[in-house]
Design a protein around this motif. Structure first.
Motif, PDB file in Angstrom:
ATOM      1  N   ASP A  41       6.915   6.675   5.774  1.00  0.00           N
ATOM      2  CA  ASP A  41       6.521   7.917   6.448  1.00  0.00           C
ATOM      3  C   ASP A  41       6.203   9.050   5.482  1.00  0.00           C
ATOM      4  O   ASP A  41       5.487   9.990   5.831  1.00  0.00           O
ATOM      5  CB  ASP A  41       7.635   8.354   7.405  1.00  0.00           C
ATOM      6  N   LYS A  42       6.747   9.001   4.271  1.00  0.00           N
ATOM      7  CA  LYS A  42       6.571  10.123   3.334  1.00  0.00           C
ATOM      8  C   LYS A  42       5.439   9.898   2.335  1.00  0.00           C
ATOM      9  O   LYS A  42       5.297  10.649   1.377  1.00  0.00           O
ATOM     10  CB  LYS A  42       7.879  10.362   2.581  1.00  0.00           C
ATOM     11  N   ALA A  43       4.648   8.837   2.546  1.00  0.00           N
ATOM     12  CA  ALA A  43       3.569   8.534   1.599  1.00  0.00           C
ATOM     13  C   ALA A  43       2.434   9.542   1.717  1.00  0.00           C
ATOM     14  O   ALA A  43       2.182  10.105   2.790  1.00  0.00           O
ATOM     15  CB  ALA A  43       3.043   7.126   1.854  1.00  0.00           C
ATOM     16  N   THR A  44       1.751   9.770   0.614  1.00  0.00           N
ATOM     17  CA  THR A  44       0.603  10.679   0.619  1.00  0.00           C
ATOM     18  C   THR A  44      -0.625   9.971   1.182  1.00  0.00           C
ATOM     19  O   THR A  44      -0.699   8.752   1.221  1.00  0.00           O
ATOM     20  CB  THR A  44       0.311  11.161  -0.807  1.00  0.00           C
ATOM     21  N   GLU A  45      -1.593  10.771   1.585  1.00  0.00           N
ATOM     22  CA  GLU A  45      -2.830  10.211   2.121  1.00  0.00           C
ATOM     23  C   GLU A  45      -3.586   9.414   1.060  1.00  0.00           C
ATOM     24  O   GLU A  45      -4.236   8.415   1.368  1.00  0.00           O
ATOM     25  CB  GLU A  45      -3.719  11.332   2.666  1.00  0.00           C
ATOM     26  N   ALA A  46      -3.507   9.857  -0.192  1.00  0.00           N
ATOM     27  CA  ALA A  46      -4.190   9.135  -1.266  1.00  0.00           C
ATOM     28  C   ALA A  46      -3.597   7.741  -1.448  1.00  0.00           C
ATOM     29  O   ALA A  46      -4.330   6.753  -1.640  1.00  0.00           O
ATOM     30  CB  ALA A  46      -4.070   9.925  -2.566  1.00  0.00           C
ATOM     31  N   LEU A  47      -2.257   7.639  -1.362  1.00  0.00           N
ATOM     32  CA  LEU A  47      -1.608   6.336  -1.495  1.00  0.00           C
ATOM     33  C   LEU A  47      -1.991   5.425  -0.338  1.00  0.00           C
ATOM     34  O   LEU A  47      -2.283   4.236  -0.543  1.00  0.00           O
ATOM     35  CB  LEU A  47      -0.089   6.514  -1.561  1.00  0.00           C
ATOM     36  N   MET A  48      -2.010   5.974   0.874  1.00  0.00           N
ATOM     37  CA  MET A  48      -2.364   5.149   2.037  1.00  0.00           C
ATOM     38  C   MET A  48      -3.827   4.719   1.983  1.00  0.00           C
ATOM     39  O   MET A  48      -4.168   3.612   2.383  1.00  0.00           O
ATOM     40  CB  MET A  48      -2.061   5.899   3.333  1.00  0.00           C
ATOM     41  N   ALA A  49      -4.678   5.579   1.481  1.00  0.00           N
ATOM     42  CA  ALA A  49      -6.090   5.207   1.332  1.00  0.00           C
ATOM     43  C   ALA A  49      -6.244   4.070   0.339  1.00  0.00           C
ATOM     44  O   ALA A  49      -7.062   3.162   0.535  1.00  0.00           O
ATOM     45  CB  ALA A  49      -6.902   6.431   0.897  1.00  0.00           C
ATOM     46  N   GLN A  50      -5.461   4.117  -0.741  1.00  0.00           N
ATOM     47  CA  GLN A  50      -5.506   3.047  -1.729  1.00  0.00           C
ATOM     48  C   GLN A  50      -5.009   1.729  -1.126  1.00  0.00           C
ATOM     49  O   GLN A  50      -5.586   0.664  -1.372  1.00  0.00           O
ATOM     50  CB  GLN A  50      -4.643   3.423  -2.936  1.00  0.00           C
ATOM     51  N   ILE A  51      -3.954   1.787  -0.310  1.00  0.00           N
ATOM     52  CA  ILE A  51      -3.428   0.584   0.341  1.00  0.00           C
ATOM     53  C   ILE A  51      -4.452   0.018   1.321  1.00  0.00           C
ATOM     54  O   ILE A  51      -4.676  -1.197   1.374  1.00  0.00           O
ATOM     55  CB  ILE A  51      -2.099   0.909   1.062  1.00  0.00           C
ATOM     56  N   ARG A  52      -5.098   0.887   2.091  1.00  0.00           N
ATOM     57  CA  ARG A  52      -6.130   0.418   3.034  1.00  0.00           C
ATOM     58  C   ARG A  52      -7.275  -0.252   2.282  1.00  0.00           C
ATOM     59  O   ARG A  52      -7.817  -1.264   2.738  1.00  0.00           O
ATOM     60  CB  ARG A  52      -6.659   1.595   3.856  1.00  0.00           C
ATOM     61  N   SER A  53      -7.631   0.285   1.139  1.00  0.00           N
ATOM     62  CA  SER A  53      -8.701  -0.312   0.342  1.00  0.00           C
ATOM     63  C   SER A  53      -8.287  -1.680  -0.195  1.00  0.00           C
ATOM     64  O   SER A  53      -9.071  -2.633  -0.175  1.00  0.00           O
ATOM     65  CB  SER A  53      -9.068   0.624  -0.813  1.00  0.00           C
ATOM     66  N   ASN A  54      -7.041  -1.774  -0.656  1.00  0.00           N
ATOM     67  CA  ASN A  54      -6.547  -3.052  -1.180  1.00  0.00           C
ATOM     68  C   ASN A  54      -6.496  -4.122  -0.103  1.00  0.00           C
ATOM     69  O   ASN A  54      -6.749  -5.307  -0.367  1.00  0.00           O
ATOM     70  CB  ASN A  54      -5.163  -2.868  -1.793  1.00  0.00           C
ATOM     71  N   LEU A  55      -6.153  -3.715   1.129  1.00  0.00           N
ATOM     72  CA  LEU A  55      -6.058  -4.662   2.234  1.00  0.00           C
ATOM     73  C   LEU A  55      -7.398  -4.922   2.908  1.00  0.00           C
ATOM     74  O   LEU A  55      -7.498  -5.802   3.769  1.00  0.00           O
ATOM     75  CB  LEU A  55      -5.063  -4.153   3.291  1.00  0.00           C
ATOM     76  N   GLY A  56      -8.427  -4.145   2.527  1.00  0.00           N
ATOM     77  CA  GLY A  56      -9.736  -4.311   3.148  1.00  0.00           C
ATOM     78  C   GLY A  56      -9.841  -3.676   4.513  1.00  0.00           C
ATOM     79  O   GLY A  56     -10.773  -3.969   5.273  1.00  0.00           O
ATOM     80  N   LEU A  57      -8.911  -2.761   4.832  1.00  0.00           N
ATOM     81  CA  LEU A  57      -8.906  -2.145   6.157  1.00  0.00           C
ATOM     82  C   LEU A  57      -9.939  -1.036   6.294  1.00  0.00           C
ATOM     83  O   LEU A  57     -10.147  -0.519   7.396  1.00  0.00           O
ATOM     84  CB  LEU A  57      -7.506  -1.577   6.462  1.00  0.00           C
ATOM     85  N   ASP A  58     -10.593  -0.657   5.186  1.00  0.00           N
ATOM     86  CA  ASP A  58     -11.630   0.378   5.231  1.00  0.00           C
ATOM     87  C   ASP A  58     -13.022  -0.216   5.432  1.00  0.00           C
ATOM     88  O   ASP A  58     -14.018   0.513   5.441  1.00  0.00           O
ATOM     89  CB  ASP A  58     -11.586   1.208   3.954  1.00  0.00           C
ATOM     90  N   ARG A  59     -13.093  -1.532   5.593  1.00  0.00           N
ATOM     91  CA  ARG A  59     -14.378  -2.197   5.778  1.00  0.00           C
ATOM     92  C   ARG A  59     -14.703  -2.326   7.270  1.00  0.00           C
ATOM     93  O   ARG A  59     -13.812  -2.180   8.119  1.00  0.00           O
ATOM     94  CB  ARG A  59     -14.351  -3.584   5.134  1.00  0.00           C
TER      95      ARG A  59
END
Length: 321
Positions: A41-59
């Protein structure tokens, strides 16, 4: 026969495809954010964006689904969000426990339920028939977890109080390590699962046998002087088997997906226990793997059932030619 099997395999593949679409939509298109689950819950938006990119969830969604299917076909089920271990390894480590529980219980419940059903059908209305029907009603009505706790209390706790150890309360020993210990640790779970399920098979066997024993060909077999045992088991029971085989395939397929209650009561760390812990921790990749694994078990068991059905009843083969 080949055409019949090919049609069943094709239908099974279609079912698994639809299941994969359902699972993908349920877990990847819904509003919940896997990146938030992983990062906290305390993660930054930049960290979550990086995780989404790693998981391919931004495609785009179609690309995500093709990537999802491609990984599945390669046996890659991803990594657990909580333990960061390969999901395939987590699930494969639990399958032998669940399979040991299910197939052992199958042997026990068939050995109990089918003879009771046949004995009841041979003399309908007799004391033996009433006893068999009473067993079926009580078994179907009895909750599995209550029977499991009762078995633990009477066969483990009470003997332990007087210094006897008849059965262990929980745990699992691999068959390859020690077959006797493997069976000793699973006797109580087998009995618990089998007593409840055997009631269903006793009732189903009785109904099918009553119907078959009244057929003309059975009366003809008796008129020819065949022994009652041969009439019952060679002629009548063979005709009564297809519905039992169908029910057995459904039960095995469903139970292999996770015997949740029995595993929880007896502390067996099988697929069902893994499913419970994964849902509690929202470990999405593990949940997806268990759902798909359950679908594979159901499809395979039904394919085996259809094959046995065709071997037992030639009308099934000819109807599909």
């Amino acid at each position: 026969m080949i055409r019949f099997l090919a049609s069943r395999i094709g239908f099974g593949v279609l079912v698994l495809f639809l299941l994969s679409v359902f699972v993908f939509v349920l877990f990847y298109v819904t509003p919940s954010d896997p990146a938030r689950i992983i990062a906290g819950d305390k993660a930054t938006e930049a960290l979550m964006a990086q995780i989404r990119s790693n998981l391919g969830l931004d495609r785009p969604m179609p690309e995500q689904y093709l990537r999802f299917i491609g990984h599945l076909l390669q046996g890659d089920l991803g990594f657990s969000y909580r333990t960061n271990l390969p999901v395939a390894d987590l699930v494969l480590a639990r399958i032998p426990i669940t399979m040991s529980l299910v197939f052992g219980a199958v042997v026990v419940w068939l050995a109990i339920g089918i003879p009771i059903g046949i004995a009841s059908a041979k003399r309908p209305g007799s004391l033996r028939d009433r006893a068999g029907q009473g067993f079926a009603i009580v078994g179907i009505s009895f909750p599995t977890f209550v029977l499991g706790m009762l078995a633990l209390y009477t066969l483990y706790f009470l003997p332990t109080k007087i210094g006897l150890t008849l059965f262990p309360p929980s745990g699992y020993v691999p068959f390859t390590e020690n077959p006797l210990q493997w069976a000793w640790h699973l006797i109580l779970p087998w009995i618990t699962l089998a007593l409840v399920t055997s009631a269903v098979y006793a009732r189903l066997t009785r109904g099918q046998m009553l119907d078959v024993l009244g057929q003309d060909y059975v009366r003809t077999a008796r008129a020819k002087g065949l022994t009652e045992r041969r009439v019952t088991y060679v002629h009548a029971f063979r005709s009564a088997m297809p519905p039992l085989v169908t029910q057995l395939g459904i039960d095995i397929g469903m139970l292999l997906g996770g015997v949740i209650v029995i595993e929880q009561v007896f502390g067996l760390q099988g697929v069902g226990a893994l499913a419970v812990s994964s849902v509690a921790m929202q470990d999405r990749p593990v949940i997806i793997a268990i759902v798909l694994l359950g679908g594979v078990f159901v499809v395979v068991s039904n394919l085996v059932v259809d094959t046995l059905y065709a071997l037992l009843d030639s009308r099934v083969r000819t109807a599909n030619q």
